[in-house]
Design a protein around this motif. Structure first.
Motif, PDB file in Angstrom:
ATOM      1  N   THR A  11       0.875  -1.165   0.099  1.00 19.58           N
ATOM      2  CA  THR A  11      -0.147  -0.087   0.064  1.00 19.58           C
ATOM      3  C   THR A  11       0.931   1.354  -0.012  1.00 19.58           C
ATOM      4  O   THR A  11       2.140   1.314   0.400  1.00 19.58           O
ATOM      5  CB  THR A  11      -0.974   0.258   1.238  1.00 19.58           C
ATOM      6  OG1 THR A  11      -0.109   0.286   2.379  1.00 19.58           O
ATOM      7  CG2 THR A  11      -1.771  -1.192   1.211  1.00 19.58           C
ATOM      8  N   ASN A  12       0.255   2.199  -0.464  1.00 19.22           N
ATOM      9  CA  ASN A  12       0.793   3.516  -0.399  1.00 19.22           C
ATOM     10  C   ASN A  12       0.085   4.590   0.682  1.00 19.22           C
ATOM     11  O   ASN A  12      -1.198   4.945   0.252  1.00 19.22           O
ATOM     12  CB  ASN A  12       0.905   4.500  -1.598  1.00 19.22           C
ATOM     13  CG  ASN A  12       1.841   5.759  -1.413  1.00 19.22           C
ATOM     14  OD1 ASN A  12       2.073   6.203  -0.505  1.00 19.22           O
ATOM     15  ND2 ASN A  12       1.945   6.410  -2.695  1.00 19.22           N
ATOM     16  N   PRO A  13       0.254   4.752   1.705  1.00 18.74           N
ATOM     17  CA  PRO A  13      -0.577   5.284   2.999  1.00 18.74           C
ATOM     18  C   PRO A  13      -0.459   6.896   2.653  1.00 18.74           C
ATOM     19  O   PRO A  13      -1.603   7.505   3.090  1.00 18.74           O
ATOM     20  CB  PRO A  13       0.095   5.123   4.243  1.00 18.74           C
ATOM     21  CG  PRO A  13       1.463   4.940   3.994  1.00 18.74           C
ATOM     22  CD  PRO A  13       1.518   4.091   2.434  1.00 18.74           C
ATOM     23  N   ASP A  14       0.292   7.365   1.699  1.00 20.99           N
ATOM     24  CA  ASP A  14      -0.038   8.668   1.334  1.00 20.99           C
ATOM     25  C   ASP A  14      -1.208   9.026   0.524  1.00 20.99           C
ATOM     26  O   ASP A  14      -1.725  10.181   0.464  1.00 20.99           O
ATOM     27  CB  ASP A  14       1.158   9.066   0.920  1.00 20.99           C
ATOM     28  CG  ASP A  14       2.371   9.215   1.541  1.00 20.99           C
ATOM     29  OD1 ASP A  14       2.131   9.358   2.895  1.00 20.99           O
ATOM     30  OD2 ASP A  14       3.475   9.081   1.126  1.00 20.99           O
ATOM     31  N   GLU A  15      -1.763   7.809  -0.068  1.00 20.25           N
ATOM     32  CA  GLU A  15      -3.026   8.028  -1.201  1.00 20.25           C
ATOM     33  C   GLU A  15      -4.139   7.953  -0.483  1.00 20.25           C
ATOM     34  O   GLU A  15      -5.223   8.563  -0.818  1.00 20.25           O
ATOM     35  CB  GLU A  15      -2.627   6.950  -2.291  1.00 20.25           C
ATOM     36  CG  GLU A  15      -1.373   7.153  -3.200  1.00 20.25           C
ATOM     37  CD  GLU A  15      -1.539   8.510  -4.202  1.00 20.25           C
ATOM     38  OE1 GLU A  15      -2.865   8.963  -4.077  1.00 20.25           O
ATOM     39  OE2 GLU A  15      -0.474   8.967  -4.750  1.00 20.25           O
ATOM     40  N   LYS A  16      -4.265   6.703   0.292  1.00 19.24           N
ATOM     41  CA  LYS A  16      -5.598   6.528   1.077  1.00 19.24           C
ATOM     42  C   LYS A  16      -6.732   6.653   0.443  1.00 19.24           C
ATOM     43  O   LYS A  16      -7.869   7.233   0.219  1.00 19.24           O
ATOM     44  CB  LYS A  16      -5.914   7.489   2.123  1.00 19.24           C
ATOM     45  CG  LYS A  16      -4.774   7.724   3.234  1.00 19.24           C
ATOM     46  CD  LYS A  16      -5.328   8.957   4.327  1.00 19.24           C
ATOM     47  CE  LYS A  16      -4.447   8.858   5.653  1.00 19.24           C
ATOM     48  NZ  LYS A  16      -2.908   9.154   5.196  1.00 19.24           N
ATOM     49  N   THR A  17      -6.502   5.521  -1.042  1.00 12.38           N
ATOM     50  CA  THR A  17      -7.561   5.382  -1.924  1.00 12.38           C
ATOM     51  C   THR A  17      -7.773   3.925  -2.105  1.00 12.38           C
ATOM     52  O   THR A  17      -6.575   3.077  -2.061  1.00 12.38           O
ATOM     53  CB  THR A  17      -7.135   6.069  -3.331  1.00 12.38           C
ATOM     54  OG1 THR A  17      -6.981   7.374  -2.947  1.00 12.38           O
ATOM     55  CG2 THR A  17      -8.028   6.077  -4.333  1.00 12.38           C
ATOM     56  N   VAL A  18      -8.916   3.447  -2.455  1.00 11.34           N
ATOM     57  CA  VAL A  18      -9.679   1.954  -2.685  1.00 11.34           C
ATOM     58  C   VAL A  18     -10.566   2.306  -3.910  1.00 11.34           C
ATOM     59  O   VAL A  18     -10.837   3.306  -4.100  1.00 11.34           O
ATOM     60  CB  VAL A  18     -10.164   1.332  -1.564  1.00 11.34           C
ATOM     61  CG1 VAL A  18      -9.117   1.303  -0.391  1.00 11.34           C
ATOM     62  CG2 VAL A  18     -11.281   2.133  -0.932  1.00 11.34           C
TER      63      VAL A  18
END
Length: 395
Positions: free
Chosen positions: A207-214
């Motif tokens: 994951t890339n926690p900077d994006e916060k997208t699903v």
């Protein structure tokens, strides 16, 4: 002579009977029926249902050693081998065949226009006479209302919809099974919502926690699939209101290329995890996750174990299992036991064991325990009525 035998004898005299082989290429024998799919956990026995009109219980004789029970299976468009919805239905009739003296015939419509003819051919058949016709999928509803009226002595069951007359009355010879898909979708949404905020790596994904997208990829944009979307979005929001959820509909349940294209677009726009409710189209979501090094969530069966999708288990975090197999098994057993009751609506959710969120075979152990604990708390809150999951996506 039974009512069904009398009716079929009349049909034969009037030339109304049509051979089941009459629609070439659509009907196959059980040996040609494709993959099992599913997680193998649901034999359908002992379940309780929430009824508006009860179809009966699983008590009584098993039918073992008695006369053969013949079942006609009309699957949803997309057919067997989807490692999802249809394969779960097939698992249910296979379980009934293993436990009881059951024989079945599969019919796979090429399109929605085939459904009415396939239902009718089973109902008209006299060699064999079918004790139950299982109609898998909401697309069969209108045709079933018509055919059930023309064959009032024939037992039918319907998955994912309710057969109603124009008056609103339930069709008396159809047992209807619906599911609370939004509840299981909430749980996998809550899982995705937690993980997208974390620096998490497992298998081939990260994951890339900077994006916060699903993301969510649906098949057809219809009320049923909107329930999956609604539950997923509500579960994500339960983790955090700050997470973006991207949504796309492929317009089909049988095109993995479209599923992959939709998911690739989402991953390219920052999505860490994509949940699909798109039947065979969803295989493309797994391919996209594998290509992009992200995660996916399966549907209907445990797709980290299903024959056609297990090769993507290194990116499948979980699956929202919808136990269509239980509905098929239960309705078949009720016919065997003499407990079949048409004009019933049987709704299966988390509490009834008809819906379940299961962790991926390879990645489940990698998911942090505190994340799993919060998902479990959400599950209990839904069962207790403390969380009411919407059936329509919130804007």
């Amino acid at each position: 002579m039974t009512n069904i035998d009398k009716r079929r004898r009349t049909l034969m005299k009037t030339g109304g009977a049509v051979g089941i082989a009459g629609l070439a290429g659509c009907i196959s024998s059980p040996s040609d029926s494709g993959n099992d799919g599913g997680d193998g956990s649901g034999d359908g026995s002992g379940d309780e249902t929430e009824n508006t009109s009860s179809e009966g219980t699983d008590n009584g004789s098993s039918g073992e050693g008695g006369e053969t029970t013949n079942v006609g299976m009309v699957y949803a468009t997309g057919g067997l081998g989807d490692n999802s919805f249809n394969d779960m239905a097939h698992m249910g009739i296979e379980q009934a065949k293993k436990e009881f003296n059951v024989q079945y015939q599969n019919a796979e419509p090429d399109s929605a226009t085939d459904v009415e003819s396939l239902q009718r051919q089973f109902a008209q058949s006299s060699s064999p006479s079918y004790d139950l016709i299982c109609c898998i999928g909401y697309v069969q509803t209108n045709s079933l209302v018509k055919n059930a009226g023309q064959f009032p002595d024939q037992n039918f069951m319907l998955v994912d919809s309710v057969a109603e007359k124009e008056s609103g009355d339930l069709v008396k010879n159809v047992a209807n099974y619906t599911f609370k898909e939004q509840q299981g979708s909430f749980l996998v949404g809550h899982l995705a919502g937690q993980l997208t905020q974390m620096d998490f790596s497992a298998g081939k994904g990260s994951t890339n926690p900077d994006e916060k997208t699903v993301g969510f990829v649906g098949g057809m944009e219809v009320p049923l699939i909107k329930k999956f979307e609604a539950g997923f979005k509500a579960g994500v929001a339960h983790a955090s209101e700050d997470i973006e959820v991207k949504t796309a509909y492929a317009g089909t349940y049988s095109d993995p290329v479209k599923g992959k294209e939709a998911a690739i677009s989402m991953y390219d726009q920052g999505a860490d995890i994509v949940y699909h409710a798109a039947g065979g189209t969803g295989t493309g979501v797994f391919k996209a996750a594998n290509q992009k090094g992200r995660f996916a969530i399966g549907v209907d069966s445990d797709q980290s174990k299903a024959k056609g999708t297990a090769k993507f288990s290194n990116v499948i975090l979980a699956s929202m299992v919808k136990k269509v197999n239980k509905a098929v098994y239960r309705s078949t057993k009720n016919v065997i036991d003499g407990n079949f009751k048409g004009g019933s609506v049987n709704t299966l959710g988390l509490e009834q064991g008809g819906i379940e969120a299961v962790y991926g075979a390879d990645l489940g152990s990698e998911i942090p325990d505190d994340v799993k604990s919060k998902v479990e708390e959400s599950k209990q809150a839904i069962i207790d009525g403390d969380i009411e999951v919407p059936t329509k996506p919130q804007q």
